[in-house]
Design a protein around this motif. Structure first.
Motif, PDB file in Angstrom:
ATOM      1  N   ARG A 188      -6.983  11.795  40.743  1.00 25.12           N
ATOM      2  CA  ARG A 188      -5.688  12.133  40.157  1.00 25.12           C
ATOM      3  C   ARG A 188      -4.850  10.872  40.016  1.00 25.12           C
ATOM      4  NH1 ARG A 188      -4.429  16.439  44.536  1.00 25.12           N
ATOM      5  NH2 ARG A 188      -5.694  14.894  45.650  1.00 25.12           N
ATOM      6  N   VAL A 189      -3.750  10.925  39.296  1.00 27.78           N
ATOM      7  CA  VAL A 189      -2.989   9.732  38.938  1.00 27.78           C
ATOM      8  C   VAL A 189      -2.593   8.944  40.188  1.00 27.78           C
ATOM      9  CG1 VAL A 189      -0.898   8.849  37.849  1.00 27.78           C
ATOM     10  CG2 VAL A 189      -2.120  10.798  36.836  1.00 27.78           C
ATOM     11  N   GLY A 190      -3.039   7.693  40.231  1.00 34.84           N
ATOM     12  CA  GLY A 190      -2.670   6.809  41.313  1.00 34.84           C
ATOM     13  C   GLY A 190      -3.292   7.128  42.656  1.00 34.84           C
ATOM     14  N   GLN A 191      -4.269   8.043  42.676  1.00 39.17           N
ATOM     15  CA  GLN A 191      -4.851   8.469  43.944  1.00 39.17           C
ATOM     16  C   GLN A 191      -6.265   7.912  44.103  1.00 39.17           C
ATOM     17  OE1 GLN A 191      -3.041  10.338  46.282  1.00 39.17           O
ATOM     18  NE2 GLN A 191      -1.467   9.723  44.812  1.00 39.17           N
ATOM     19  N   PRO A 192      -6.744   7.796  45.346  1.00 39.70           N
ATOM     20  CA  PRO A 192      -8.076   7.224  45.583  1.00 39.70           C
ATOM     21  C   PRO A 192      -9.192   8.232  45.367  1.00 39.70           C
ATOM     22  CG  PRO A 192      -7.074   7.806  47.672  1.00 39.70           C
ATOM     23  CD  PRO A 192      -6.034   8.087  46.606  1.00 39.70           C
TER      24      PRO A 192
END
Length: 261
Positions: free
Chosen positions: A167-171
């Motif tokens: 997901r956006v900006g997630q690892p």
């Protein structure tokens, strides 16, 4: 004596998933070495042969089957025992393949290893080839190794479910079924699980009831199976689909993505 070794990622075994570099590599091979894992996975050898027949434009190549050493009961081993058993298995596999190269490949010949998915991701071939190289060097055989990437099951999984791995900006965290339950934490972000023969994710249902799962088996093959939804709801369907694939094929290759709800 010099031998070239090509380690080629072949994706799912579908010729359409081969890169141009992979097709060129397959056409350069004289001898393909494949692990003979006995009848349970006989059609894995057949799939490799069919792939080569579809894309190799000459008939000068051949397949040599190398009996694979017994792996043993991994599920019954602790972490240290498991690591030691894998090292021993890799060493014996490398010895058998080195012997096959000496017997089957002449000077300036080219050996091919066909790797499901991509050689860089949870596959032992590169480690085994490194040991093969060391063993052959000790007997005066020089080895030149080239690695060709392929489409991984993880990439296919995301594509089939029409989702990104993160997901956006997630690892994104990649792990195995063996490690999943002990290391799982929602803070890891989206978690991709490979090599899970027992659906270890079932052990997360009680503590994480809202986990979402995107599961796929035999990705890219005609009997591809997909299930997605809330893990607690769809786990029985996944078990049923997995059992059906294994009953039909004798083997199953699956992977899945877990996403916090």
């Amino acid at each position: 004596m010099t031998v070239r070794v090509l380690v080629v990622g072949i994706g799912s075994g579908d010729p359409a998933h081969l890169t141009g570099e992979a097709v060129a590599a397959l056409n350069a091979v004289d001898v393909f070495l494949v692990a003979d894992k006995r009848e349970a996975t006989r059609d894995l050898v057949t799939l490799r042969a069919e792939l080569c027949a579809a894309v190799v434009t000459h008939d000068r190549y051949r397949f040599v089957e190398v009996p694979d050493p017994e792996r043993g009961p991994d599920a019954q081993r602790g972490s240290a025992g498991y690591a030691a058993a894998v090292r021993d298995w890799h060493a014996e596999r490398a010895r058998r393949h080195a012997d096959a190269i000496r017997a089957e490949v002449g000077d300036d010949g080219t050996v091919g290893f066909l790797v499901w998915g991509d050689p860089s991701l949870y596959d032992s071939t590169l480690r085994v080839v490194e040991t093969i190289t060391e063993q052959l060097a000790a007997s005066g055989v020089e080895v030149e190794v080239t690695v060709v990437p392929g489409i991984s099951s993880v990439t296919l999984l995301a594509a089939r479910h029409r989702t990104a791995l993160n997901r956006v900006g997630q690892p994104v965290h990649l792990t195995t079924g063996r490690r999943l339950v002990e290391e799982y934490d929602p803070a890891l972000g989206d978690v991709v699980v490979m090599l899970d023969g027992d659906l270890a994710c079932a052990g997360l249902v009680e503590a994480h009831p809202d986990l979402q799962i995107f599961w796929g088996a035999q990705l890219g093959l005609p009997d591809e199976a997909l299930v997605a939804g809330r893990l607690a709801d769809v786990l029985p369907a996944i078990r049923d689909r997995r059992a059906a694939v294994r009953a039909a094929r004798g083997w199953v290759m699956d992977t899945y993505l877990l996403r916090p709800g």
